[in-house]
Write a protein that holds these residues in place. Structure first.
Motif, PDB file in Angstrom:
ATOM      1  N   SER A  27      47.742  58.420  27.753  1.00  0.00           N
ATOM      2  CA  SER A  27      47.514  57.206  26.978  1.00  0.00           C
ATOM      3  C   SER A  27      47.924  56.018  27.827  1.00  0.00           C
ATOM      4  N   LEU A  28      46.993  55.055  27.989  1.00  0.00           N
ATOM      5  CA  LEU A  28      47.293  53.833  28.735  1.00  0.00           C
ATOM      6  C   LEU A  28      47.629  52.680  27.809  1.00  0.00           C
ATOM      7  N   ALA A  29      47.043  52.719  26.618  1.00  0.00           N
ATOM      8  CA  ALA A  29      47.243  51.689  25.593  1.00  0.00           C
ATOM      9  C   ALA A  29      46.711  52.277  24.295  1.00  0.00           C
ATOM     10  N   PRO A  30      47.058  51.693  23.161  1.00  0.00           N
ATOM     11  CA  PRO A  30      46.511  52.219  21.907  1.00  0.00           C
ATOM     12  C   PRO A  30      44.976  52.281  21.960  1.00  0.00           C
ATOM     13  N   GLY A  31      44.442  53.464  21.741  1.00  0.00           N
ATOM     14  CA  GLY A  31      42.999  53.664  21.753  1.00  0.00           C
ATOM     15  C   GLY A  31      42.386  53.911  23.115  1.00  0.00           C
ATOM     16  N   ILE A  32      43.186  53.848  24.189  1.00  0.00           N
ATOM     17  CA  ILE A  32      42.660  54.118  25.533  1.00  0.00           C
ATOM     18  C   ILE A  32      43.350  55.348  26.097  1.00  0.00           C
ATOM     19  N   GLU A  33      42.598  56.449  26.099  1.00  0.00           N
ATOM     20  CA  GLU A  33      43.100  57.720  26.625  1.00  0.00           C
ATOM     21  C   GLU A  33      42.227  58.155  27.788  1.00  0.00           C
ATOM     22  N   ILE A  34      42.856  58.617  28.848  1.00  0.00           N
ATOM     23  CA  ILE A  34      42.163  59.038  30.059  1.00  0.00           C
ATOM     24  C   ILE A  34      42.401  60.521  30.287  1.00  0.00           C
ATOM     25  N   GLU A  35      41.327  61.241  30.533  1.00  0.00           N
ATOM     26  CA  GLU A  35      41.390  62.667  30.877  1.00  0.00           C
ATOM     27  C   GLU A  35      41.743  62.764  32.354  1.00  0.00           C
ATOM     28  N   PHE A  77      33.648  39.209  43.514  1.00  0.00           N
ATOM     29  CA  PHE A  77      33.684  38.603  44.845  1.00  0.00           C
ATOM     30  C   PHE A  77      32.775  39.396  45.775  1.00  0.00           C
ATOM     31  N   PHE A  78      31.837  38.717  46.414  1.00  0.00           N
ATOM     32  CA  PHE A  78      30.950  39.342  47.394  1.00  0.00           C
ATOM     33  C   PHE A  78      31.691  39.401  48.720  1.00  0.00           C
ATOM     34  N   LEU A  79      31.789  40.598  49.305  1.00  0.00           N
ATOM     35  CA  LEU A  79      32.535  40.783  50.546  1.00  0.00           C
ATOM     36  C   LEU A  79      31.644  41.195  51.711  1.00  0.00           C
ATOM     37  N   GLY A  80      30.346  41.021  51.567  1.00  0.00           N
ATOM     38  CA  GLY A  80      29.422  41.437  52.618  1.00  0.00           C
ATOM     39  C   GLY A  80      28.889  42.827  52.339  1.00  0.00           C
ATOM     40  N   ASN A  81      29.589  43.837  52.805  1.00  0.00           N
ATOM     41  CA  ASN A  81      29.137  45.211  52.590  1.00  0.00           C
ATOM     42  C   ASN A  81      29.630  45.797  51.267  1.00  0.00           C
ATOM     43  N   ALA A  82      30.411  45.048  50.523  1.00  0.00           N
ATOM     44  CA  ALA A  82      30.956  45.525  49.247  1.00  0.00           C
ATOM     45  C   ALA A  82      31.172  44.337  48.316  1.00  0.00           C
ATOM     46  N   ALA A  83      31.464  44.654  47.062  1.00  0.00           N
ATOM     47  CA  ALA A  83      31.817  43.624  46.083  1.00  0.00           C
ATOM     48  C   ALA A  83      33.064  44.079  45.346  1.00  0.00           C
ATOM     49  N   ASP A  84      33.999  43.175  45.159  1.00  0.00           N
ATOM     50  CA  ASP A  84      35.160  43.428  44.308  1.00  0.00           C
ATOM     51  C   ASP A  84      34.803  42.937  42.918  1.00  0.00           C
ATOM     52  N   VAL A  85      34.905  43.832  41.939  1.00  0.00           N
ATOM     53  CA  VAL A  85      34.583  43.488  40.562  1.00  0.00           C
ATOM     54  C   VAL A  85      35.839  43.703  39.730  1.00  0.00           C
ATOM     55  N   TYR A  86      36.298  42.664  39.065  1.00  0.00           N
ATOM     56  CA  TYR A  86      37.486  42.742  38.222  1.00  0.00           C
ATOM     57  C   TYR A  86      37.030  42.819  36.771  1.00  0.00           C
ATOM     58  N   VAL A  87      37.502  43.852  36.070  1.00  0.00           N
ATOM     59  CA  VAL A  87      37.060  44.113  34.710  1.00  0.00           C
ATOM     60  C   VAL A  87      38.249  44.056  33.757  1.00  0.00           C
ATOM     61  N   ASP A  88      38.055  43.343  32.670  1.00  0.00           N
ATOM     62  CA  ASP A  88      39.070  43.165  31.635  1.00  0.00           C
ATOM     63  C   ASP A  88      38.776  44.150  30.501  1.00  0.00           C
ATOM     64  N   LEU A  89      39.758  44.998  30.212  1.00  0.00           N
ATOM     65  CA  LEU A  89      39.651  45.961  29.114  1.00  0.00           C
ATOM     66  C   LEU A  89      40.633  45.595  28.008  1.00  0.00           C
ATOM     67  N   GLY A  90      40.767  44.333  27.722  1.00  0.00           N
ATOM     68  CA  GLY A  90      41.779  43.890  26.767  1.00  0.00           C
ATOM     69  C   GLY A  90      43.054  43.615  27.519  1.00  0.00           C
ATOM     70  N   ASN A  91      44.092  44.424  27.270  1.00  0.00           N
ATOM     71  CA  ASN A  91      45.361  44.205  27.979  1.00  0.00           C
ATOM     72  C   ASN A  91      45.446  45.015  29.274  1.00  0.00           C
TER      73      ASN A  91
END
Length: 125
Positions: A27-35, A77-91
């Protein structure tokens, strides 16, 4: 990596606090469980979950399978050969690194998949 220090020191890492649940879930947070593959950890054990950004799968359409979470892009953020993507999942905030790069509009809904085999657990000290 054999330790959280090593995982954080060598390369990029998403490190999230969690607690071992019954079976092979964290459990990472209420309602967020990771296998994940839980190795000899008791239910209730406090852990840090580590996942490398390049192991996250990101999609603009719903994904099927285990460990699929929906969130919103906070920035890309575009880094040329890759992109950094930051994703918000609530907290919870996750960083994905995509190669080839994919660019997203801030606020766009996305689905993330955290592959079971890429999730590492470290018992909290």
């Amino acid at each position: 990596p054999a330790s959280l220090f090593g995982a954080d020191f060598i390369g990029l890492a998403n490190i999230l606090p969690g607690s071992v649940l019954a079976g092979s879930k964290v459990s990472l947070a209420p309602g967020i469980e990771i296998e994940c593959a839980v190795d000899e950890l008791r239910v209730g054990t406090a852990v840090d979950l580590m996942l490398r950004p390049e192991n996250l799968r990101v999609s603009t359409t719903a994904l099927a399978g285990t460990n699929v979470l929906q969130g919103k892009v906070s920035h890309t953020f575009f880094l040329g050969n890759a992109a950094d993507v930051y994703v918000d999942l609530g907290n919870i905030k996750l960083r994905a690194q995509l190669s080839p790069p994919m660019l997203f509009v801030d606020g766009a809904p996305v689905w993330l998949q955290l592959p079971v085999e890429a999730v590492r657990l470290f018992e909290r000290e």
